[in-house]
Design a protein around this motif. Sequence first.
Motif: not given
Length: 327
Positions: A163-167, A186, A189, A193, A300, A302-303
């Motif tokens: 569930m990692e995200t760069t946002y 916030r 994530p 991350g 995952n 790309k992220v």
Amino acid sequence: MVSFTEILSSNALITTSTTPLRVAVFVGGTSGIGKLTIRALVATGTPIKIYLLGRKPSQSRTLPFIKELHTLNPKAEIIFIEAEVSLLADVKRVCSLISSLESKIGLLFLSAGFAPWGGQRKETAEGHEVAQALEYYSRMLFILRLLPFLDSGRVVSVLGGGMETTYFLDMEDWELKKEGNFTIWRARPQYIGMNTIMLDRLAKENPNVTFIHSLPGAVDTGNVRRGWDGKSILGWAFIRFIEGVNWLVAFSDEESGQRHLFQSTSAAFGGRGVPWSGEAGRATAGGLFLVSNKCDCTPNTKVVDQLRDKGQEKLWGHTMEILGPYL
Ligand SMILES: NC(=O)c1ccc[n+]([C@@H]2O[C@H](COP(=O)([O-])OP(=O)(O)OC[C@H]3O[C@@H](n4cnc5c(N)ncnc54)[C@H](OP(=O)(O)O)[C@@H]3O)[C@@H](O)[C@H]2O)c1
């Protein structure tokens, strides 16, 4: 997806000869997913020694559970160690204790934590936001201190693998201490991350250990209520919403325990463990397995590649600064 039938078939193969697992450490096993996984593990009937770490108020309600486990499997030895695992000084103390008692640990299972739905920052006596202390700093300290004993073993961190995200990942303010930066949107994530970035590095540096970051999916453990501050109406509405969704889609206790036992023992993740003839799980470039609630793996890519490039060195430095005095 790995079906529940396949999971049960794999877990039925757990015997003294198929798994080298003799000693396991559970942090977060006094309730929820950790507890369900302990029950599933002990029910295999193998001779297993489990260090079950928990805070003082949980001890009396954990004792009947330990009694139940000893009845379920007389070859199992369950040792409760009182520990306030949100405090790094106490993590250091219990790790020293376990290190003095064991030379080899097969499984380190980390599931202590909650989502801070209230949005109000609450800190431990050491100055870390409580959920972050439980879900990141304490977990990483357990790993780093017990690594020398984990040769050919496994680390499972239960939070949000995949569930990692760069946002919503702030690499300039890892602790979300800047004004207005700490919100549930916030924090979750951020901690997910941070787990993945750090575990990816540890997996790369320690190929003799299997690292898993698990997304448990919905499991009706009461976890969703833990972080509510009793005030935020928005938080309360959200909790009720999540509980409604849980009621519809949550895994049963039994299935959750068996799925996490599979993750703790199967060769599907890196080749070591209970033989697996299904599709082999794909890891990140660092060698970390991000395992979904259906027990599929996603790198995952790309992220995670972006997070690694931009944040791994930085996070390592930050983490060492915090954990240094306890290593
Ligand atoms: N359940 C879900 O649907 C779900 C979904 C996604 C992610 N997760 C995450 O997965 C992890 C495991 O979830 P779970 O449902 O198994 O959790 P849980 O049953 O609510 O709690 C797990 C453990 O955390 C410990 N803990 C909670 N607050 C603590 C504190 N302030 N100080 C010390 N220990 C504390 C509990 O200790 P006590 O027994 O002493 O209270 C328990 O051992 C958590 O990080 C959770 O946020 C869960």
